[in-house]
Enzyme design. Structure first.
Site, mmCIF file in Angstrom:
data_model
loop_
_atom_site.group_PDB
_atom_site.id
_atom_site.type_symbol
_atom_site.label_atom_id
_atom_site.label_comp_id
_atom_site.label_asym_id
_atom_site.label_seq_id
_atom_site.Cartn_x
_atom_site.Cartn_y
_atom_site.Cartn_z
ATOM 1 N N SER A 145 51.928 13.804 -41.871
ATOM 2 C CA SER A 145 51.519 12.949 -40.852
ATOM 3 C C SER A 145 51.199 13.865 -39.354
ATOM 4 O O SER A 145 50.554 13.336 -38.360
ATOM 5 C CB SER A 145 52.661 11.938 -40.166
ATOM 6 O OG SER A 145 52.589 10.879 -41.321
ATOM 7 N N VAL A 158 56.496 14.126 -43.037
ATOM 8 C CA VAL A 158 57.257 14.143 -43.954
ATOM 9 C C VAL A 158 57.408 15.247 -44.879
ATOM 10 O O VAL A 158 58.431 15.507 -45.599
ATOM 11 C CB VAL A 158 57.297 12.771 -44.914
ATOM 12 C CG1 VAL A 158 57.603 11.564 -44.075
ATOM 13 C CG2 VAL A 158 55.841 12.720 -45.415
ATOM 14 N N TYR A 217 42.295 9.906 -46.663
ATOM 15 C CA TYR A 217 43.670 9.934 -45.679
ATOM 16 C C TYR A 217 44.611 10.632 -46.519
ATOM 17 O O TYR A 217 45.597 11.580 -46.363
ATOM 18 C CB TYR A 217 44.156 8.452 -45.469
ATOM 19 C CG TYR A 217 45.660 8.419 -45.036
ATOM 20 C CD1 TYR A 217 46.734 8.094 -46.004
ATOM 21 C CD2 TYR A 217 46.206 8.679 -43.859
ATOM 22 C CE1 TYR A 217 47.713 8.216 -45.668
ATOM 23 C CE2 TYR A 217 47.409 8.871 -43.457
ATOM 24 C CZ TYR A 217 48.313 8.521 -44.241
ATOM 25 O OH TYR A 217 49.466 8.690 -43.868
ATOM 26 N N TYR A 255 57.288 8.285 -34.188
ATOM 27 C CA TYR A 255 57.438 6.837 -34.490
ATOM 28 C C TYR A 255 58.818 6.237 -33.801
ATOM 29 O O TYR A 255 58.896 5.950 -32.746
ATOM 30 C CB TYR A 255 57.928 6.782 -35.907
ATOM 31 C CG TYR A 255 57.120 7.814 -36.962
ATOM 32 C CD1 TYR A 255 57.384 8.961 -37.466
ATOM 33 C CD2 TYR A 255 55.645 7.219 -36.826
ATOM 34 C CE1 TYR A 255 56.433 9.653 -38.091
ATOM 35 C CE2 TYR A 255 54.880 8.126 -37.520
ATOM 36 C CZ TYR A 255 55.136 9.178 -38.267
ATOM 37 O OH TYR A 255 54.006 9.933 -38.791
ATOM 38 N N LYS A 299 47.698 13.789 -38.202
ATOM 39 C CA LYS A 299 47.045 12.284 -37.552
ATOM 40 C C LYS A 299 46.536 12.556 -35.999
ATOM 41 O O LYS A 299 45.341 11.976 -35.962
ATOM 42 C CB LYS A 299 48.056 11.268 -37.570
ATOM 43 C CG LYS A 299 48.609 10.979 -38.776
ATOM 44 C CD LYS A 299 49.795 9.852 -38.951
ATOM 45 C CE LYS A 299 50.234 9.362 -40.372
ATOM 46 N NZ LYS A 299 51.350 8.405 -40.318
HETATM 47 O O1 DON Z 1 51.221 8.257 -45.843
HETATM 48 C C1 DON Z 1 52.651 8.876 -45.926
HETATM 49 O O2 DON Z 1 53.141 8.058 -46.132
HETATM 50 C C2 DON Z 1 52.517 10.096 -45.789
HETATM 51 N N1 DON Z 1 51.376 10.804 -46.277
HETATM 52 C C3 DON Z 1 52.701 10.714 -44.366
HETATM 53 C C4 DON Z 1 53.871 10.212 -43.811
HETATM 54 C C5 DON Z 1 54.572 11.069 -42.680
HETATM 55 O O3 DON Z 1 54.332 12.035 -42.672
HETATM 56 C C6 DON Z 1 55.662 10.409 -41.741
HETATM 57 N N2 DON Z 1 56.104 11.347 -40.983
HETATM 58 N N3 DON Z 1 56.864 11.361 -40.628
#
Ligand code: DON
Length: 350
Positions: free
Chosen positions: A90, A285, A215, A267, A93
């Site tokens: 993320s 993540v 994505y 978040y 983003k």
């Molecule tokens: O779409 C997802 O769930 C992961 N590719 C990215 C989520 C993420 O990195 C949330 N961050 N803390």
């Protein structure tokens, strides 16, 4: 040799000379000791869990930990596993949001994605009831709508435009981790549900399956902690990569990225982060966090041990200490503690 080649080689010589001078300067600056001490302090901390809802991410070593700071003029301070590659997830983003802004302009992008914090988890299946838009580009819904806006003559061209953009920010050619991409793809049912919900409300186009792939590709881009800090320093330097001198984003959109990072980047911890730390930031993540002190520095941490909200445990601790110790909070006033600038000044070592 044509003029542009002459100027390009002159400017790259200037940048490599600056780079060398900055390495010399940063070698004796107090910030080096500060980051080394913070790294030593939090390395033993093993709170949190490595993400495993995307199975490939569970391969990460919980001991991995790095802290890197890159100043707006290109000085680099790095400690720990700063060369260890991991997927950007993320943290990608806000940068893709920037490319969508360059492709369509601010008002057109805001027709498809809002800039309101949700207070919900990053993968919540929620849209703004009033406008049917995803709330902001930092949560999965908004990021998928943003990916859908990325222009290109076809899917490969859209992927190339993404990787070229991230390469400008990182100052090197970036690659995609295919095993993580496939792992995301195979387990991406929730993201597909979000994508098709937005298709139902016309927030994304008919090519939503292609945009979901895009994505998953952006989340699977391989970076290291050094790269993230250079990306942050590029935003701190009005959109120009301070190491290479290359512009990565039009300066008019830098404030858009920093604004959504500040209000939505962490978040359902965004409110507490803005209150306690007060530096625009974005987590992922994969364990990365990048934060930006405009005009000054990009700071990044990498540690795959995450708290229940999906933010790196060690990373939050490091930023809390740096913000409190040097008064980095964007609304800090009358700060009498150590100045961050002093941390960058080289001291004569006896
Ligand atoms: O779409 C997802 O769930 C992961 N590719 C990215 C989520 C993420 O990195 C949330 N961050 N803390």
């Amino acid at each position: 040799m044509s003029d542009t080649m002459a100027t390009d080689s002159k400017s790259s010589d200037k940048h490599s000379l600056n780079g060398m001078l900055n390495r010399l300067k940063s070698a004796v600056a107090p910030l080096r000791d500060t980051l080394r001490d913070l790294h030593a302090k939090y390395q033993p901390m093993m709170d949190g869990r490595v993400a495993d809802y995307i199975p490939e991410l569970a391969e990460a070593d919980p001991n991995w930990f790095a802290i890197v700071a890159v100043t707006a003029d290109g000085s680099v301070y790095e400690f720990g596993d700063y060369n260890q590659l991991f997927t950007i997830q993320s943290v990608s983003k806000p940068f893709v949001f920037g490319l969508a802004l360059e492709d369509h302009g601010r008002e057109n992008v805001l027709k498809k994605v809002g800039v309101e914090p949700t207070g919900e988890a990053f993968n919540a299946i929620v849209l703004d009831e009033a406008s049917n838009r995803p709330f902001n580009p930092m949560v999965n819904a908004g990021a998928i709508a943003t990916a859908d806006l990325i222009k290109g003559k076809d899917y490969p061209d859209r992927v190339t435009r993404l990787t070229q953009m991230f390469s400008r920010y990182c100052g090197r050619q970036v690659n995609i981790d295919n095993s993580v991409f496939m792992s995301e793809r195979v387990t991406g049912h929730r993201n597909r549900a979000i994508g098709h919900l937005m298709l139902n409300f016309g927030m994304v186009g008919e090519k939503i399956e292609e945009s979901l792939e895009l994505y998953f590709q952006q989340c699977s881009i391989l970076v290291n902690c050094h790269d993230l800090a250079v990306m942050g320093a590029t935003l701190a330097n009005a959109g120009v990569n301070p190491i290479t001198g290359e512009r990565a984003i039009e300066h008019q959109y830098v404030k858009d990225l920093l604004s959504v990072m500040n209000s939505c980047g962490m978040y359902d911890y965004a409110g507490e982060w803005a209150y306690r730390i007060g530096i625009p930031a974005k987590s992922g993540v994969g364990g990365g966090i990048v934060a930006v002190v405009p005009g000054k520095v990009g700071i990044a941490t990498f540690s795959p041990l995450l708290d229940p909200k999906g933010n790196s445990f060690r990373g939050i601790k490091v930023f809390q200490e740096l913000s409190e110790r040097f008064g980095l909070h964007c609304f800090e006033s009358g700060f009498t503690g150590e100045s961050f600038d002093d941390q960058l000044k080289h001291v004569r070592r006896t």
